[in-house]
Scaffold this motif. Sequence first.
Motif, mmCIF file in Angstrom:
data_model
loop_
_atom_site.group_PDB
_atom_site.id
_atom_site.type_symbol
_atom_site.label_atom_id
_atom_site.label_comp_id
_atom_site.label_asym_id
_atom_site.label_seq_id
_atom_site.Cartn_x
_atom_site.Cartn_y
_atom_site.Cartn_z
ATOM 1 N N ALA A 103 45.235 -38.041 45.984
ATOM 2 C CA ALA A 103 44.158 -37.321 46.679
ATOM 3 C C ALA A 103 43.627 -38.156 47.836
ATOM 4 N N MET A 107 42.942 -37.142 51.874
ATOM 5 C CA MET A 107 41.500 -36.922 52.043
ATOM 6 C C MET A 107 41.167 -36.572 53.495
ATOM 7 N N ARG A 111 36.728 -32.546 52.841
ATOM 8 C CA ARG A 111 36.866 -32.770 51.413
ATOM 9 C C ARG A 111 35.863 -33.807 50.918
ATOM 10 N N THR A 144 37.850 -31.140 41.100
ATOM 11 C CA THR A 144 37.951 -30.884 42.543
ATOM 12 C C THR A 144 38.733 -32.025 43.184
ATOM 13 N N TYR A 148 42.674 -32.091 44.907
ATOM 14 C CA TYR A 148 42.968 -32.572 46.258
ATOM 15 C C TYR A 148 44.259 -33.399 46.306
ATOM 16 N N GLU A 150 46.933 -32.233 45.318
ATOM 17 C CA GLU A 150 47.937 -31.192 45.584
ATOM 18 C C GLU A 150 49.179 -31.396 44.718
#
Length: 222
Positions: A103, A107, A111, A144, A148, A150
């Motif tokens: 993540a 970033m 975000r 969350t 991020y 993915e």
Amino acid sequence: MLDLDNLEKAQRISLTMQVEISLKGALITGALKPGARLITKEIADKLGTSITPVREALLRLVSAGALQATPAQAFLVPEVTLERYNEINAIRKQLEPMAVAAACKLMSEARLKVLRELSDLFHQAMLNGNVQQALNANRVFRFTLYQYAEMPTLSALIEQLWVRIGPCMNYLHEEKQDIAGAPYHYAELLAALERGDAEASRKAIDSLIDEANVLLKRQYLG
């Protein structure tokens, strides 16, 4: 021609997923106590839905190892033994730093803004000693951040672990003074993410897991 059977099935699956998400949230935040007996009709009434999607959601959670089915067609929230807790925690310490490092590399300022706002909500709930609100806010912040990365498979694996370990969080509902006085904060993690320092981010989340571990293991010492 509209296939009504398929439409009804799709709607039921969607409803089942909604019920499953609701139950997962209750498990993760310790709202469901270890040993609690879940009655299908009671949950359906509370959620304002029919019995079928609730039963399907409960069976899915049994398959995921998050609930236990009994011969009497009831569902039980499992006890989290110290051995089970330690095993899950050890796996988390491998997977969650991996997600945070990934993540970090993806970033963005947008975000980071979201994470800062979620962190503020979490810390405010902690200061207020609002256990349920703090646990909910913590869950939203963490997942969350993990999203991020993915890496949906990784996020799903982490969620499975949280669902399995969640019932032991019920201890925190009874030990409110522990929550209010805990030095648990996300400042170091957010600073590392802001710098784009993946290794520091990994270390920060690892330390946070250890801090929570100290708090949660108190329930096994009595």
